[in-house]
Motif scaffolding. Structure first.
Motif, PDB file in Angstrom:
ATOM      1  N   ARG A 161       3.448   2.089  -5.149  1.00  0.00           N
ATOM      2  CA  ARG A 161       2.111   2.043  -4.566  1.00  0.00           C
ATOM      3  C   ARG A 161       1.137   3.032  -5.211  1.00  0.00           C
ATOM      4  O   ARG A 161      -0.058   2.794  -5.237  1.00  0.00           O
ATOM      5  N   PHE A 162       1.639   4.154  -5.739  1.00  0.00           N
ATOM      6  CA  PHE A 162       0.748   5.230  -6.178  1.00  0.00           C
ATOM      7  C   PHE A 162       1.064   5.707  -7.592  1.00  0.00           C
ATOM      8  O   PHE A 162       0.941   6.885  -7.909  1.00  0.00           O
TER       9      PHE A 162
ATOM     10  N   SER B  76      -2.005   4.301   8.232  1.00  0.00           N
ATOM     11  CA  SER B  76      -3.395   4.535   8.627  1.00  0.00           C
ATOM     12  C   SER B  76      -4.309   4.620   7.412  1.00  0.00           C
ATOM     13  O   SER B  76      -5.429   4.091   7.416  1.00  0.00           O
ATOM     14  N   ILE B  77      -3.839   5.276   6.357  1.00  0.00           N
ATOM     15  CA  ILE B  77      -4.625   5.351   5.122  1.00  0.00           C
ATOM     16  C   ILE B  77      -4.836   3.958   4.550  1.00  0.00           C
ATOM     17  O   ILE B  77      -5.943   3.584   4.132  1.00  0.00           O
ATOM     18  N   ALA B  78      -3.766   3.155   4.538  1.00  0.00           N
ATOM     19  CA  ALA B  78      -3.862   1.800   3.989  1.00  0.00           C
ATOM     20  C   ALA B  78      -4.792   0.922   4.820  1.00  0.00           C
ATOM     21  O   ALA B  78      -5.539   0.095   4.277  1.00  0.00           O
TER      22      ALA B  78
ATOM     23  N   LEU C 103       0.805  -5.831   3.018  1.00  0.00           N
ATOM     24  CA  LEU C 103       0.321  -6.731   4.060  1.00  0.00           C
ATOM     25  C   LEU C 103      -0.721  -6.060   4.935  1.00  0.00           C
ATOM     26  O   LEU C 103      -1.684  -6.707   5.380  1.00  0.00           O
ATOM     27  N   VAL C 104      -0.548  -4.759   5.186  1.00  0.00           N
ATOM     28  CA  VAL C 104      -1.554  -3.999   5.933  1.00  0.00           C
ATOM     29  C   VAL C 104      -2.853  -3.937   5.142  1.00  0.00           C
ATOM     30  O   VAL C 104      -3.948  -4.175   5.681  1.00  0.00           O
ATOM     31  N   GLU C 105      -2.762  -3.645   3.853  1.00  0.00           N
ATOM     32  CA  GLU C 105      -3.962  -3.560   3.022  1.00  0.00           C
ATOM     33  C   GLU C 105      -4.688  -4.904   2.950  1.00  0.00           C
ATOM     34  O   GLU C 105      -5.922  -4.952   2.881  1.00  0.00           O
ATOM     35  N   ALA C 106      -3.928  -5.989   2.986  1.00  0.00           N
ATOM     36  CA  ALA C 106      -4.530  -7.319   2.894  1.00  0.00           C
ATOM     37  C   ALA C 106      -5.007  -7.845   4.241  1.00  0.00           C
ATOM     38  O   ALA C 106      -5.604  -8.928   4.311  1.00  0.00           O
ATOM     39  N   GLY C 107      -4.757  -7.107   5.329  1.00  0.00           N
ATOM     40  CA  GLY C 107      -5.196  -7.530   6.654  1.00  0.00           C
ATOM     41  C   GLY C 107      -4.427  -8.715   7.213  1.00  0.00           C
ATOM     42  O   GLY C 107      -4.944  -9.473   8.041  1.00  0.00           O
TER      43      GLY C 107
ATOM     44  N   CYS D  31       1.093 -12.395  -1.143  1.00  0.00           N
ATOM     45  CA  CYS D  31       0.716 -10.983  -1.117  1.00  0.00           C
ATOM     46  C   CYS D  31       1.828 -10.108  -1.695  1.00  0.00           C
ATOM     47  O   CYS D  31       1.577  -9.223  -2.519  1.00  0.00           O
ATOM     48  N   LEU D  32       3.056 -10.336  -1.272  1.00  0.00           N
ATOM     49  CA  LEU D  32       4.175  -9.535  -1.762  1.00  0.00           C
ATOM     50  C   LEU D  32       4.429  -9.788  -3.242  1.00  0.00           C
ATOM     51  O   LEU D  32       4.730  -8.852  -4.003  1.00  0.00           O
TER      52      LEU D  32
END
Length: 347
Positions: free
Chosen positions: A135-136, A221-223, A163-167, A263-264
């Protein structure tokens, strides 16, 4: 070309031993120093006989000046708080540091101190990079200090963050049900990790209060760009190593399984240590044992509409030492897979 000099500080714990095992086979690294406060002076092969003929070093004391003199990169496989006492001196001497404790995993000082202890060098928290490699990677490549993620957070965040980042998921419905082998508790035996209490036993522990919960929450939370709270329940299972996580969540309105798959695949299609298992296939800890792989599967329950994410890692490799070496590879421009490309055992 001279090889990178590496030191493992705290080499006699389980994560430290895995670091030693991986680094002695790394093509770009010379393992120049291993340390242990309790077993200083002992030949390493007497502590871990499996590494006889591979490691011809004795344990030194964990002295900052000695580490700084003998290494270019230091892996701190130390208890929480011990790392924060050592890292500033090593960074000041020009070393790059990968810390396997929780001391530099948090951006939020208050969150760290609420679950661990007062932080003695909180000024380094903003400079440290959270070492979740897939991720980073760009930030890791420029970092001098890495907070290597915890094993449970690695197994939960890798399948969930894209999936969180993509909503695509309902952030109010996140539940992580996770199981770990006993090596995750460390080398020091306790009444709860004694063979007689673990064998033929399967139980949850630290329900509602595990220290990895705020680490997972912070990164989710950041994502998400908003506060996220996950329900995280860890379990101890009677095997030596391995970790399996099953994550339950509602899909967002309009989201479906093909979008999850896309997404994945977009996030991890080129990631060397992520293996995606489509078609509802479930990951198995047996298939990642001793490797740096994270196997990820998923399915949508047609009855409830819930998305079920599944992951499997080796808690000592991808959950600790392997990810630490992967971080080092990114930091120094080595091939990301260097030292980590062993073929898994089929059985």
């Amino acid at each position: 070309m001279a090889k990178l000099r590496a030191a493992v500080v705290g080499a006699t714990g389980y994560a430290g031993a895995e670091l030693v095992r991986i680094l002695v086979g790394h093509p770009d690294v010379d393992l120049t120093l291993i340390t242990s406060r309790k077993q200083a002076g002992q030949d390493y092969e007497t502590i871990y006989p499996a590494l006889k003929k591979f490691v011809r070093l004795a344990c030194a004391d964990s002295d900052t000046a000695v580490v700084a003199e003998n290494a270019d990169v230091a892996f701190l496989a130390l208890p929480h708080k011990a790392s924060m006492a050592m890292a500033p001196g090593l960074l000041g001497a020009g070393l790059r540091v990968v810390d396997l404790s929780a001391d530099f995993r948090f951006k939020n000082q208050a969150a760290y101190e609420a679950h661990y202890q007062p932080h003695s060098c909180a000024h380094l928290l903003q400079a440290a990079v959270y070492g979740l490699c897939e991720r980073f990677a760009n930030q890791i490549a420029r970092a001098d200090l890495i907070g290597n993620p915890g094993c449970y957070p690695t197994s939960v965040l890798l399948p969930l963050l894209p999936l969180v980042e993509a909503g695509l998921v309902d952030l109010t419905t996140l539940v992580a049900d996770c199981k770990s082998g006993v090596s995750g508790a460390g080398r020091e035996a306790t009444s709860t990790t004694h063979f007689c209490h673990v064998n033929e036993s399967f139980k949850p522990y630290k329900v509602g209060g595990h220290r990895h919960t705020p680490e997972i929450d912070e990164n989710l939370s950041i994502a998400a760009g908003e506060s996220v709270k996950i329900t995280f329940v860890p379990h101890l299972i009677p095997m030596t190593r391995g970790m399996q996580s099953t994550i339950y969540t509602k899909l967002s309105a309009g989201a479906d399984e093909p979008q999850v798959r896309q997404c994945l695949e977009s996030a991890y299609g080129d990631a060397p240590f992520i293996r995606l298992l489509a078609g509802g296939r479930a990951p198995d800890t047996l298939n990642v044992r001793g490797t740096n792989f994270c196997d990820i599967g998923w399915a949508v329950d047609p009855g409830s509409g819930r998305l079920i994410l599944m992951s499997a890692i080796d808690n000592l490799v991808k959950g600790a030492a392997g990810q630490a070496v992967q971080n080092m590879n990114l930091m120094f421009g080595f091939a990301e897979t260097a030292g980590l490309d062993a073929v898994p055992y089929p059985l």
